[in-house]
Design an enzyme around this catalytic site. Structure first.
Site, PDB file in Angstrom:
ATOM      1  N   LYS A  32      -3.187  -3.404   5.706  1.00  0.00           N
ATOM      2  CA  LYS A  32      -4.534  -3.961   5.605  1.00  0.00           C
ATOM      3  C   LYS A  32      -4.550  -5.378   6.187  1.00  0.00           C
ATOM      4  O   LYS A  32      -3.720  -6.196   5.846  1.00  0.00           O
ATOM      5  CB  LYS A  32      -4.984  -4.000   4.140  1.00  0.00           C
ATOM      6  N   ASP A  59     -10.167  -5.270   6.711  1.00  0.00           N
ATOM      7  CA  ASP A  59     -10.889  -5.606   5.477  1.00  0.00           C
ATOM      8  C   ASP A  59     -11.609  -6.931   5.673  1.00  0.00           C
ATOM      9  O   ASP A  59     -11.156  -7.968   5.216  1.00  0.00           O
ATOM     10  CB  ASP A  59      -9.866  -5.671   4.325  1.00  0.00           C
ATOM     11  N   LYS A  61     -15.094  -6.974   5.196  1.00  0.00           N
ATOM     12  CA  LYS A  61     -16.285  -6.815   4.336  1.00  0.00           C
ATOM     13  C   LYS A  61     -17.558  -7.322   5.014  1.00  0.00           C
ATOM     14  O   LYS A  61     -18.196  -8.274   4.549  1.00  0.00           O
ATOM     15  CB  LYS A  61     -16.092  -7.538   3.004  1.00  0.00           C
ATOM     16  N   ASP A  64     -24.375  -8.366   6.998  1.00  0.00           N
ATOM     17  CA  ASP A  64     -25.261  -9.158   7.854  1.00  0.00           C
ATOM     18  C   ASP A  64     -26.424  -8.254   8.255  1.00  0.00           C
ATOM     19  O   ASP A  64     -26.546  -7.133   7.740  1.00  0.00           O
ATOM     20  CB  ASP A  64     -24.458  -9.653   9.088  1.00  0.00           C
ATOM     21  N   THR A 123     -14.872  -6.298  -7.583  1.00  0.00           N
ATOM     22  CA  THR A 123     -14.188  -6.115  -8.866  1.00  0.00           C
ATOM     23  C   THR A 123     -13.947  -7.451  -9.582  1.00  0.00           C
ATOM     24  O   THR A 123     -13.551  -7.467 -10.736  1.00  0.00           O
ATOM     25  CB  THR A 123     -12.829  -5.400  -8.681  1.00  0.00           C
ATOM     26  N   ARG A 215       0.713  -8.397  -2.971  1.00  0.00           N
ATOM     27  CA  ARG A 215       1.798  -9.269  -3.431  1.00  0.00           C
ATOM     28  C   ARG A 215       2.993  -8.569  -4.071  1.00  0.00           C
ATOM     29  O   ARG A 215       4.130  -8.991  -3.830  1.00  0.00           O
ATOM     30  CB  ARG A 215       1.218 -10.355  -4.350  1.00  0.00           C
TER      31      ARG A 215
HETATM   32  O1  C5P Z   1      -1.852  -8.946  -3.701  1.00  0.00           O
HETATM   33  P1  C5P Z   1      -2.789  -7.924  -4.227  1.00  0.00           P
HETATM   34  O2  C5P Z   1      -2.120  -6.595  -4.538  1.00  0.00           O
HETATM   35  O3  C5P Z   1      -3.649  -8.422  -5.372  1.00  0.00           O
HETATM   36  O4  C5P Z   1      -3.747  -7.640  -2.985  1.00  0.00           O
HETATM   37  C1  C5P Z   1      -4.911  -6.864  -3.081  1.00  0.00           C
HETATM   38  C2  C5P Z   1      -5.661  -6.946  -1.791  1.00  0.00           C
HETATM   39  O5  C5P Z   1      -6.876  -6.223  -1.921  1.00  0.00           O
HETATM   40  C3  C5P Z   1      -6.052  -8.362  -1.379  1.00  0.00           C
HETATM   41  O6  C5P Z   1      -6.011  -8.407   0.048  1.00  0.00           O
HETATM   42  C4  C5P Z   1      -7.475  -8.517  -1.864  1.00  0.00           C
HETATM   43  O7  C5P Z   1      -8.222  -9.406  -1.066  1.00  0.00           O
HETATM   44  C5  C5P Z   1      -8.003  -7.091  -1.708  1.00  0.00           C
HETATM   45  N1  C5P Z   1      -9.114  -6.729  -2.594  1.00  0.00           N
HETATM   46  C6  C5P Z   1      -9.056  -6.836  -3.976  1.00  0.00           C
HETATM   47  N2  C5P Z   1     -10.141  -6.475  -4.739  1.00  0.00           N
HETATM   48  C7  C5P Z   1     -11.236  -6.015  -4.181  1.00  0.00           C
HETATM   49  C8  C5P Z   1     -11.289  -5.864  -2.791  1.00  0.00           C
HETATM   50  C9  C5P Z   1     -10.193  -6.233  -2.020  1.00  0.00           C
HETATM   51  O8  C5P Z   1      -8.041  -7.237  -4.531  1.00  0.00           O
HETATM   52  N3  C5P Z   1     -12.255  -5.641  -4.931  1.00  0.00           N
END
Ligand code: C5P
Length: 237
Positions: A32, A59, A61, A64, A123, A215
């Site tokens: 991603k 990603d 998002k 517009d 979320t 992460r």
């Molecule tokens: O590091 P982590 O597992 O929290 O990464 C989750 C990824 O998903 C990040 O790139 C975050 O920006 C993205 N994301 C999220 N929640 C959302 C939409 C996207 O955590 N509702």
């Protein structure tokens, strides 16, 4: 399961992308790309992401006026995005012409059309935050399902959602609608700033088509081992 794990390469460092791409090459099919990478590397991020045959989820998002989003989605399609998301709250017309634009760009480049996803309600927002920010008395989950159905009617292929929202979305939109879930934490990983989370196994059991993990993999001492542990957990579920 390799096809259902999307690793969020949230970094602005091309060499780190290069290293992770090589390290995870055999076990992970999807990466991603978020704004952190895109703002640093621009379109040059695509070859970094795709060098070992990985698929790319863009990603960014988009949200517009319809014409602008359609153009952006067309551009990302042309550059080889395999999955693209946009805010469903941008509206029916925006999503519909974004779909048409992806169709056209893919046809012209003779490549498959990317999977198009709607983001329903972020979320990071809870019930009170949703009602306050949108001036609405509607229940948050009703809004999530409403926007998922709107996205489906407009021709999108699925939504990004919390694993906790899978069941009502599935009931409303059926089995042929992708549900992609971030907010995933294995029991052994730090929660960080994520709040409404489940384990990889729980998300798969609830019916997620793809899970997004950042992460816990990219910051692990051994990212390959972390990815393998997550894949094993998904398989068992
Ligand atoms: O590091 P982590 O597992 O929290 O990464 C989750 C990824 O998903 C990040 O790139 C975050 O920006 C993205 N994301 C999220 N929640 C959302 C939409 C996207 O955590 N509702």
């Amino acid at each position: 399961m390799k096809d259902r794990l999307i690793v969020a390469l949230d970094t602005d460092d091309g060499e780190e992308i290069d290293w992770l791409s090589g390290t995870l090459m055999d076990r992970v099919r999807w990466f991603k790309m978020g704004f952190q990478t895109f703002s640093a590397l621009g379109m040059e991020a695509f070859p970094w992401f795709k060098q070992n045959g990985h698929k790319v989820f863009v990603d960014l998002k988009f949200h517009d006026i319809p014409n602008t989003v359609a153009r952006d989605v067309g551009t990302m399609t042309k550059h080889g995005a395999n999955m693209i998301n946009m805010h469903a709250s941008g509206g029916f017309e925006m999503m519909q012409i974004a779909r048409n634009s992806a169709d056209d760009a893919a046809y012209k480049a003779n490549i498959p059309r990317p999977i198009l996803l709607g983001v329903t309600v972020l979320t990071s927002m809870d019930e009170t935050g949703f009602q306050r920010n949108f001036g609405s008395e509607r229940q948050l989950i009703k809004q999530v399902v409403y926007l998922a159905q709107l996205a489906q009617e407009a021709g999108l292929d699925g939504v990004v959602a919390s694993p906790l929202e899978i069941e009502p979305i599935r009931k409303a939109c059926g089995d042929n609608f992708f549900i992609v879930t971030p907010g995933i934490r294995p029991e052994w990983a730090e929660t960080g700033d994520q709040r409404r989370i489940t384990t990889p196994a729980e998300a798969i059991r609830r019916g997620a088509d793809y899970i997004v993990v950042g992460r816990p993999i990219i910051e692990a001492d051994d990212p390959l081992e972390a990815a393998e542990m997550i894949l094993d957990e998904m398989k068992e579920a």
